[in-house]
Design a protein around this motif. Structure first.
Motif, PDB file in Angstrom:
ATOM      1  N   ALA A 115      31.588  50.981  31.517  1.00  0.00           N
ATOM      2  CA  ALA A 115      31.862  49.494  31.633  1.00  0.00           C
ATOM      3  C   ALA A 115      32.512  49.289  30.408  1.00  0.00           C
ATOM      4  CB  ALA A 115      30.663  49.019  31.792  1.00  0.00           C
ATOM      5  N   TYR A 159      32.166  49.999  40.225  1.00  0.00           N
ATOM      6  CA  TYR A 159      31.978  48.686  39.876  1.00  0.00           C
ATOM      7  C   TYR A 159      31.885  47.895  41.246  1.00  0.00           C
ATOM      8  CZ  TYR A 159      37.008  49.438  39.865  1.00  0.00           C
ATOM      9  OH  TYR A 159      38.413  50.235  40.058  1.00  0.00           O
ATOM     10  N   ASP A 163      31.466  42.461  39.197  1.00  0.00           N
ATOM     11  CA  ASP A 163      31.635  42.997  37.951  1.00  0.00           C
ATOM     12  C   ASP A 163      32.884  42.820  37.235  1.00  0.00           C
ATOM     13  OD1 ASP A 163      29.236  44.371  37.815  1.00  0.00           O
ATOM     14  OD2 ASP A 163      29.879  46.279  38.876  1.00  0.00           O
TER      15      ASP A 163
END
Length: 209
Positions: A115, A159, A163
């Protein structure tokens, strides 16, 4: 996987992804006015080549030497003006620094990173957009782990649409589409199943007046 692992993967087969562009790239960019496009993590270049054939001037970036060489060969087999509209750059998407405000389209297709790294790439991609430019992000969805087939099985690199929207918050973009989309995948035993992708298309505002 690092660049050496991807070189090995690309070198082990003819074409990992085939020559046809991704269906979502075609759907989401087919109606856009042509200009300058940046294809990050371009792989063997199927999407960038398709864009160039449609008149875009494309910068295709990938860290795999083998993938870029294959992309150049594919483009060279097409009419000369297509290959002339393509620039191939060997660089990691995490390190590449494109011209700020220099692109009418930035494409990130199936680039899967942890991320924090993903947010860094998306910030750079947003900054590379010209006024009115489009950012298209497509990739395997987190939901694919339970509702679909194929793709990475590490939840840390998958994701959701939310996100990506959160990653782009405060970057001066307006979300035009953020959704799960499904595409058919033929399994090794010949069955057709559905993969779940995340698709987010955002646009930088035109200057007022």
């Amino acid at each position: 996987m690092d660049s050496h692992a991807w070189d090995a993967r690309y070198g082990a087969t003819d074409l990992v992804w085939g020559t046809e562009p991704n269906r979502w790239v075609v759907r989401e960019t087919g109606g856009l006015p042509v200009g300058r496009a940046l294809d990050l993590a371009a792989g063997e270049g199927r999407n960038g080549i398709w864009l160039a054939a449609g008149g875009w001037r494309v910068t295709a970036v990938d860290f795999s030497r083998v993938a870029l060489e294959r992309g150049r060969r594919l483009a060279a087999a097409l009419p000369g003006e297509v290959a002339d509209r393509l620039t191939w750059i060997r660089a990691d998407a995490l390190d590449h620094r494109p011209e700020p405000g220099g692109y009418d389209l930035v494409l990130i297709a199936y680039l899967h990173l942890p991320a924090e790294q993903r947010r860094s790439v998306l910030a750079m991609a947003a900054d590379a957009l010209a006024p009115g430019g489009t950012l298209l992000v497509v990739g395997h969805a987190s939901a694919n782990l339970t509702e679909g087939v194929g793709g990475p099985q590490d939840p840390g690199v998958l994701y959701s649409p939310g996100d990506i929207e959160a990653d782009l918050a405060g970057r001066g973009l307006r979300t035009e589409r953020a959704e799960h989309v499904r595409r058919p995948v033929t399994t090794v035993d010949g069955r057709v199943e559905q993969a779940v992708d995340t698709l987010v298309r955002s646009r930088r505002a035109e200057p007022a007046g």
